[in-house]
Design a protein around this motif. Structure first.
Motif, PDB file in Angstrom:
ATOM      1  N   UNK A  11     -64.391  35.035  -5.139  1.00 22.96           N
ATOM      2  CA  UNK A  11     -65.561  34.707  -4.327  1.00 22.96           C
ATOM      3  C   UNK A  11     -66.811  35.402  -4.866  1.00 22.96           C
ATOM      4  N   UNK A  12     -67.976  35.007  -4.351  1.00 25.69           N
ATOM      5  CA  UNK A  12     -69.220  35.661  -4.740  1.00 25.69           C
ATOM      6  C   UNK A  12     -69.192  37.136  -4.337  1.00 25.69           C
ATOM      7  N   UNK A  13     -68.667  37.419  -3.149  1.00 26.01           N
ATOM      8  CA  UNK A  13     -68.487  38.796  -2.669  1.00 26.01           C
ATOM      9  C   UNK A  13     -66.986  39.066  -2.571  1.00 26.01           C
ATOM     10  N   UNK A  14     -66.325  39.442  -3.670  1.00 25.42           N
ATOM     11  CA  UNK A  14     -64.862  39.608  -3.648  1.00 25.42           C
ATOM     12  C   UNK A  14     -64.441  40.822  -2.830  1.00 25.42           C
ATOM     13  N   UNK A  15     -63.309  40.695  -2.163  1.00 29.28           N
ATOM     14  CA  UNK A  15     -62.755  41.782  -1.359  1.00 29.28           C
ATOM     15  C   UNK A  15     -61.268  41.946  -1.689  1.00 29.28           C
ATOM     16  N   UNK A  16     -60.955  42.665  -2.783  1.00 25.81           N
ATOM     17  CA  UNK A  16     -59.538  42.843  -3.106  1.00 25.81           C
ATOM     18  C   UNK A  16     -58.836  43.665  -2.035  1.00 25.81           C
ATOM     19  N   UNK A  17     -57.621  43.268  -1.735  1.00 28.98           N
ATOM     20  CA  UNK A  17     -56.803  44.033  -0.785  1.00 28.98           C
ATOM     21  C   UNK A  17     -56.289  45.281  -1.483  1.00 28.98           C
ATOM     22  N   UNK A  18     -55.763  46.200  -0.705  1.00 28.47           N
ATOM     23  CA  UNK A  18     -55.247  47.431  -1.296  1.00 28.47           C
ATOM     24  C   UNK A  18     -54.115  47.090  -2.256  1.00 28.47           C
ATOM     25  N   UNK A  19     -54.197  47.630  -3.467  1.00 26.17           N
ATOM     26  CA  UNK A  19     -53.205  47.345  -4.497  1.00 26.17           C
ATOM     27  C   UNK A  19     -53.612  46.221  -5.440  1.00 26.17           C
ATOM     28  N   UNK A  20     -54.655  45.483  -5.113  1.00 21.41           N
ATOM     29  CA  UNK A  20     -55.155  44.426  -5.992  1.00 21.41           C
ATOM     30  C   UNK A  20     -56.337  44.952  -6.789  1.00 21.41           C
ATOM     31  N   UNK A  21     -56.585  44.340  -7.930  1.00 22.50           N
ATOM     32  CA  UNK A  21     -57.731  44.737  -8.741  1.00 22.50           C
ATOM     33  C   UNK A  21     -58.285  43.522  -9.456  1.00 22.50           C
ATOM     34  N   UNK A  22     -59.579  43.610  -9.784  1.00 22.31           N
ATOM     35  CA  UNK A  22     -60.287  42.520 -10.442  1.00 22.31           C
ATOM     36  C   UNK A  22     -60.889  43.051 -11.740  1.00 22.31           C
ATOM     37  N   UNK A  23     -60.633  42.404 -12.874  1.00 16.66           N
ATOM     38  CA  UNK A  23     -61.320  42.809 -14.103  1.00 16.66           C
ATOM     39  C   UNK A  23     -62.772  42.338 -14.052  1.00 16.66           C
ATOM     40  N   UNK A  24     -63.709  43.265 -14.276  1.00 24.77           N
ATOM     41  CA  UNK A  24     -65.132  42.939 -14.181  1.00 24.77           C
ATOM     42  C   UNK A  24     -65.877  43.433 -15.419  1.00 24.77           C
ATOM     43  N   UNK A  25     -67.031  42.817 -15.653  1.00 24.16           N
ATOM     44  CA  UNK A  25     -67.933  43.215 -16.739  1.00 24.16           C
ATOM     45  C   UNK A  25     -69.305  43.456 -16.113  1.00 24.16           C
ATOM     46  N   UNK A  26     -69.917  44.585 -16.377  1.00 25.81           N
ATOM     47  CA  UNK A  26     -71.209  44.956 -15.793  1.00 25.81           C
ATOM     48  C   UNK A  26     -72.320  44.027 -16.267  1.00 25.81           C
TER      49      UNK A  26
END
Length: 137
Positions: A11-26
């Motif tokens: 989503x535009x405003x992602x909200x990973x649950x505990x234990x999840x992670x998202x690879x991101x680039x600044x």
């Protein structure tokens, strides 16, 4: 992961649950004034406190724009000052050692806190097509 199980991460405003992670680039970060608008039921961002007059939960935040690999586009993460400092530490390590920045959230008390972790990306260098981030944006 099935596509349905990662929909909330793309989503535009992602909200990973505990234990999840998202690879991101600044991409960039700005200091803004955030305020909740009950009429449109949305958080709005302003440059000064005067513009947020009459709204609720007015606060100073850092708006972090990142490239979200699950979304294949930009996402926005709202950070407090402590979370910003933690992100800057991780980003400085990223500039020195390379790797991949992972975005996580962890529950502390009744609230979730944003965390960033730098992981080694040596396993992901196999069979990767090279392209510029500017091409994707």
């Amino acid at each position: 992961m099935r596509l349905g199980s990662i929909k909330h991460l793309s989503l535009l405003y992602p909200r990973p649950r505990e234990g999840e992670e998202i690879p991101v680039q600044f991409i960039d970060m700005e200091k803004k004034i955030a305020a909740w608008s009950p009429e449109i039921r949305k958080t709005l961002y302003f440059d000064s406190f005067e513009q947020a007059e009459g709204l609720k939960r007015i606060r100073e935040v850092f708006v972090l724009r990142v490239y979200n690999w699950y979304r294949d586009g930009q996402s926005i993460i709202e950070l407090t000052n402590d979370e910003r400092m933690q992100f800057e530490d991780i980003f400085n390590k990223f500039l020195l050692y390379r790797g991949e920045i992972m975005y996580r959230r962890k529950k502390e008390g009744r609230r979730y806190k944003n965390y960033f972790v730098l992981v080694d990306d040596s396993y992901s260098k196999k069979n990767v097509n090279e392209w510029l981030l500017a091409e994707r944006l």
